[in-house]
Scaffold this motif. Sequence first.
Motif, PDB file in Angstrom:
ATOM      1  N   SER A 171       0.829  -1.213   0.000  1.00 51.99           N
ATOM      2  CA  SER A 171       0.000   0.000   0.000  1.00 51.99           C
ATOM      3  C   SER A 171       0.859   1.256   0.000  1.00 51.99           C
ATOM      4  O   SER A 171       0.482   2.281  -0.574  1.00 51.99           O
ATOM      5  CB  SER A 171      -0.932  -0.003   1.215  1.00 51.99           C
ATOM      6  N   ARG A 174       1.945   1.873  -3.577  1.00 54.26           N
ATOM      7  CA  ARG A 174       0.850   2.451  -4.377  1.00 54.26           C
ATOM      8  C   ARG A 174       0.511   3.875  -3.947  1.00 54.26           C
ATOM      9  O   ARG A 174      -0.169   4.590  -4.682  1.00 54.26           O
ATOM     10  CB  ARG A 174      -0.395   1.572  -4.272  1.00 54.26           C
ATOM     11  N   GLY A 175       0.925   4.267  -2.747  1.00 51.23           N
ATOM     12  CA  GLY A 175       0.620   5.604  -2.253  1.00 51.23           C
ATOM     13  C   GLY A 175      -0.800   5.744  -1.758  1.00 51.23           C
ATOM     14  O   GLY A 175      -1.333   6.863  -1.713  1.00 51.23           O
ATOM     15  N   ASP A 176      -1.428   4.637  -1.356  1.00 47.47           N
ATOM     16  CA  ASP A 176      -2.812   4.654  -0.877  1.00 47.47           C
ATOM     17  C   ASP A 176      -2.792   4.906   0.631  1.00 47.47           C
ATOM     18  O   ASP A 176      -2.549   3.992   1.435  1.00 47.47           O
ATOM     19  CB  ASP A 176      -3.493   3.323  -1.200  1.00 47.47           C
ATOM     20  N   ILE A 177      -3.046   6.145   1.043  1.00 50.39           N
ATOM     21  CA  ILE A 177      -2.976   6.510   2.458  1.00 50.39           C
ATOM     22  C   ILE A 177      -4.115   5.875   3.244  1.00 50.39           C
ATOM     23  O   ILE A 177      -3.940   5.472   4.404  1.00 50.39           O
ATOM     24  CB  ILE A 177      -2.987   8.037   2.608  1.00 50.39           C
ATOM     25  N   ASP A 178      -5.299   5.773   2.645  1.00 52.76           N
ATOM     26  CA  ASP A 178      -6.435   5.180   3.345  1.00 52.76           C
ATOM     27  C   ASP A 178      -6.184   3.709   3.658  1.00 52.76           C
ATOM     28  O   ASP A 178      -6.576   3.216   4.717  1.00 52.76           O
ATOM     29  CB  ASP A 178      -7.700   5.323   2.503  1.00 52.76           C
ATOM     30  N   GLU A 179      -5.528   3.011   2.756  1.00 54.05           N
ATOM     31  CA  GLU A 179      -5.265   1.590   2.981  1.00 54.05           C
ATOM     32  C   GLU A 179      -4.120   1.381   3.962  1.00 54.05           C
ATOM     33  O   GLU A 179      -4.179   0.490   4.820  1.00 54.05           O
ATOM     34  CB  GLU A 179      -4.939   0.901   1.655  1.00 54.05           C
TER      35      GLU A 179
END
Length: 339
Positions: A171, A174-179
């Motif tokens: 994660s 991918r740079g997905d802060i919510d995940e």
Amino acid sequence: MLPQSLAALQCQTLCSRLMKNTVTPAIVMLIQKRNIQKHWNPKWKWFRAKKFAPVELPDYHKKEKSLSEMTPEEVRTYFKENGVQPTRVWKERYFYISSSSDTFEQYVPPEGDGKISAINSAGAKQKLELLKKKTTSWRNVKKIRSYEPDFELYPDFIDLAQDIYVKSYESLVRGDIDEISQYVTERALPEALSNIKNKTIHWKYIKSIEPPRVAHVRCAEVISKENQFAQITVRFHSQQVLAIYDRFGRLMHGSEILAKDVLEYVVFEKHICNQYGTWRIHEKIIPDWMPAPTPVAKTFVKPTPPPPEEEITQAEAKPDVAVMQTEPSGGTGPQVATA
């Protein structure tokens, strides 16, 4: 005209009777007021009264009571007289602590871990120290089981910890802060997201050189005894690939074709008194004896070079004698001229 003359006659009669007995200034004034011919209307009396505002001057010699000595009614009157808003009633506000602010009794990895064999004397000494610390760890495992009766370190928690470890890195790539906030606590989130802006990260988990194992278990209370947090330190010895590129696509760190052995001690934390608490990464332990990592090659804007200084030729610096070519219409030999 008749009623007016009768009124004047009655007034003269009254005045004559009063003048016979005595004459006083008050009576004269009364007579003058009644004889003034002015327009008078009672409805303007209220407006004339509003022209005058009574001002209550403060008494500086009077000792005022403090608010603590006043009754609630006196406090209310005092606020209204001075135009002060009444104080709000104090109310208790609830706040939620989802993670602790530090690591409880941080685990110190033994020096040379991952390189020293268990057969050597140094490796045997490490095993003995770990055996002494296991007593406290198992006591804290029992505390976790008081909240989670089905809790088991092997293999349930170890498999879950490895899955959280891998998914948190994926994660982050991918740079997905919510995940990533599902796998990392609020304390570790700023550290995980630092210095990744405008960068491309390639990461891959290849295999485990040694199976992950639990090295440290601790439980602690925050503010109250009922608010319990559990922290488990897991040792990961694996093979990974990491490559970091800057915003221009230049390689800053690592390599995509070269795998490296990585030894990490990761602290997992859970709010065990919370029914919906989950295990998340809280911190990575970096011992003092570990060598400094390879510095990242940073990219800077190339400065513009200064303009080259004009070289002064010898002919420009000092006048000299030069030979000029002969013209077709000139003489037979070269002509000499001075510059």
